[in-house]
Scaffold this active site. Structure first.
Site, short mmCIF file in Angstrom:
data_model
loop_
_atom_site.label_atom_id
_atom_site.label_comp_id
_atom_site.label_asym_id
_atom_site.label_seq_id
_atom_site.Cartn_x
_atom_site.Cartn_y
_atom_site.Cartn_z
N HIS A 106 0.86 -3.46 2.17
CA HIS A 106 1.88 -2.62 1.54
C HIS A 106 2.49 -1.68 2.58
O HIS A 106 1.93 -0.60 2.82
CB HIS A 106 1.24 -1.76 0.44
N CYS A 155 2.96 -7.92 -1.04
CA CYS A 155 1.70 -8.32 -1.69
C CYS A 155 1.97 -9.44 -2.69
O CYS A 155 2.21 -10.57 -2.29
CB CYS A 155 1.03 -7.10 -2.31
N GLU A 200 4.90 0.25 2.36
CA GLU A 200 5.45 1.49 1.81
C GLU A 200 4.52 2.69 1.94
O GLU A 200 4.96 3.83 2.01
CB GLU A 200 5.86 1.31 0.34
N1 GLN Z 1 -2.54 -9.48 -7.79
C1 GLN Z 1 -2.46 -9.83 -6.40
C2 GLN Z 1 -3.81 -9.75 -5.71
O1 GLN Z 1 -4.74 -9.18 -6.24
C3 GLN Z 1 -1.44 -8.93 -5.69
C4 GLN Z 1 -1.90 -7.50 -5.62
C5 GLN Z 1 -0.77 -6.56 -5.25
O2 GLN Z 1 0.40 -6.93 -5.33
N2 GLN Z 1 -1.11 -5.33 -4.90
O3 GLN Z 1 -3.96 -10.28 -4.63
#
Ligand code: GLN
Length: 546
Positions: free
Chosen positions: A475, A348, A477
């Site tokens: 993600h 992310c 994970e």
């Molecule tokens: N802050 C970034 C976004 O909102 C990444 C979010 C995250 O890493 N879960 O896109």
């Protein structure tokens, strides 16, 4: 449906969630189908707007529910898929009751905590417990309910009242209460003290709930006379007093998860992958702020330590995050991994900063930035692309399971996902790679190997020239399980321990499967064929640092 309620007494942080998940595992091992519900008595509707510093990292479900980390424990321990409704909060219950009141469902009545809130809690539990969670269309046999907080907390009172009524509603043979409590030792006397447990059980009884089982947390095993005393004063048979004393291995008596720290979800995913590859995983946490130039002046010792750890790492993982704290340090970590051919997985925000780093260092776009950190960025390579509201924060991100289509089938990620055409992984973000800059990036050598169905949202990046440099907007994970590690984490661990080639052959079908990698003494990379299985033996005792 049988219900097992897990409550906690004396102090918070006793490992109620892990105890509850472990109970679920035991019941599942007995052949029962198990589901779970977590009750969080706070007023937030969900965990999505809570800081990980205060509450632990948020867990994301397939349906986009942003929930307590305990739901992650349940999904992983029990290998099930839960919904946002499996996490009950005071906010959700009140919202449901107030919505009904506005619709006129209680017309003429005075709407009160008892019976309206307490009935809503009971109906909710009964309804959600019936949702199938194991991929079949059958409901579970047992529902494990964990009540967050500690007995006596003001905010959990409506839930205690509702659960007392509920035990009566479902009948004695269908309801079991496990009370997790603490038996401390006074160091001066060295004696295990039962009084705190006695008091918390008395509190429970005063609220109309009788414990069937006491799960006592202690540093050392409980002494027999202590069990007898607890039995007598708490009126629980000795045979129903379980002792959960401190242990070193989470999968034996999984207590170490109790503090619910923000990093736990990703740690777990790493652990699954290293177990599958027979490497001892050493996770060195590097505070990214300490890598920044300013730290060299302000906190030189921390700066030295952080760079020492980063340079000594066999692989680098930059996880997700919000806001600009430590972002420059993360960019430096991605740069270090890219330039030195060190395996890298960016999740992310970890992918977004890898893209920013590539734009700045390789494409010489010095002003490249995310509009999250600089809304007026001259070269906005990561931009605001929310799926939901542009103004409201709660549950409006791009959330939950979304499909990613592989653009090429010879990339490492596609091979790791067994040459699938697409994968479904969970998301939680508002910002994404600027689609208008993608062709520029690709010309400069960065591949966008996974995209959404519209082709506008970049889901996976790879650097084909690098040993393993992968970033994902999703993600991975959240879907990782013990015994079924996330393919991308497996890729990172394999690349960090020199096993990637073999793993890719195996996952992409070039080597007959199933294959196991077994650590054997002193025989590096010897392939053996046994009973049709290909096994690879690696030198024993090696560890890798991430
Ligand atoms: N802050 C970034 C976004 O909102 C990444 C979010 C995250 O890493 N879960 O896109």
């Amino acid at each position: 449906m049988k219900y097992v309620l897990v409550t906690g007494g004396v102090v918070s942080g006793l490992g109620k969630g892990v105890t509850a998940s472990s109970i679920g595992v035991l019941l599942k091992a007995c052949g029962l189908r198990v589901t779970s519900i977590k009750i969080d008595p706070y007023l937030n509707t969900d965990a999505g707007t809570m800081s990980p510093f205060e509450h632990g990292e948020v867990f994301v479900l397939d349906d986009g529910g942003e929930v307590d980390l305990d739901l992650g424990n349940y999904e992983r321990f029990l290998d099930i898929k839960l919904t946002r409704d499996n996490n009950i909060t005071t906010g959700k219950i009140y919202q449901a009751v107030i919505n009904k009141e506005r619709k006129g469902d209680y017309l003429g009545k005075t709407v009160q905590v008892v019976p309206h809130i307490t009935d809503e809690i009971q109906d909710w539990i009964e309804r959600v417990a019936m949702n199938p969670v194991d991929g079949t269309d059958k409901p579970a046999d047992v529902c494990v309910i964990e009540l967050g907080g500690t007995i006596g907390d003001i905010e959990s009172m409506p839930f205690i009242e509702a659960l007392g009524q509920f035990s009566y509603r479902v009948g004695p043979g269908n309801f079991c209460l496990v009370h997790v409590s603490l038996v401390p030792v006074l160091t001066v006397v060295g004696e295990q003290k039962t009084k705190p447990t006695q008091h918390s059980v008395r509190g429970l009884r005063g609220l109309g709930l009788m414990p069937d089982i006491l799960a006592c947390r202690s540093t050392q095993p409980l002494e027999e006379n202590v069990k007898l005393k607890l039995s007598q004063f708490c009126q629980v048979p000795v045979s129903n007093i379980v002792n959960l004393h401190d242990v070193t291995n989470i999968w034996h008596i999984p207590l170490l998860l109790r503090d619910q720290r923000a990093h736990e979800a990703i740690l777990k995913a790493l652990l699954h992958a290293s177990v599958a590859l027979d490497r001892k995983l050493v996770v060195d946490w590097v505070p990214s702020c300490d890598l920044e130039d300013s730290a060299a002046v302000e906190t030189p010792d921390a700066y030295e330590k952080a760079w020492g750890l980063l340079k000594g790492a066999n692989g680098v993982l930059v996880p997700g995050g919000f806001g600009d704290r430590g972002v420059q340090g993360k960019i430096l970590a991605a740069k270090h991994a890219r330039e030195n051919n060190v395996p890298y997985l960016g999740i992310c925000l970890g992918m977004q900063i890898a893209v920013i780093e590539y734009a700045r260092s390789v494409m010489k776009l010095r002003d490249a930035n995310s509009t999250e950190f600089d809304p007026a960025a001259k070269t906005p390579c990561v931009i605001f692309m929310p799926e939901g509201s542009k103004t409201h924060m709660g549950a409006t991100m791009r959330l939950g399971s979304r499909r990613t289509f592989f653009q090429v089938n010879n990339c490492k990620s596609a091979k790791l996902y067994a040459n699938a055409n697409y994968v479904d992984e969970r998301h939680r973000h508002r910002y994404e790679v600027n689609p208008d800059m993608v062709s520029e990036f690709e010309k400069a050598g960065l591949s966008f190997v996974g995209r959404d169905e519209s082709g506008r949202r970049m889901e996976i990046i790879e650097l084909p020239t690098h040993k393993f440099f992968v970033g994902t907007q999703f993600h991975p994970e959240f879907n990782s399980r013990p015994g079924k590690p996330s393919p991308l984490f497996l890729g990172l661990i394999a690349a960090s321990s020199g096993q990637l080639e073999h793993l890719l052959q195996r996952t992409s079908g070039a080597v007959s499967s199933p294959t196991r990698c077994i650590a054997g003494p002193g025989a590096p990379k010897t392939k053996l064929r046994m009973n049709g299985l290909v096994s690879t033996y690696f030198a024993n005792g090696s560890s890798i640092h991430i």
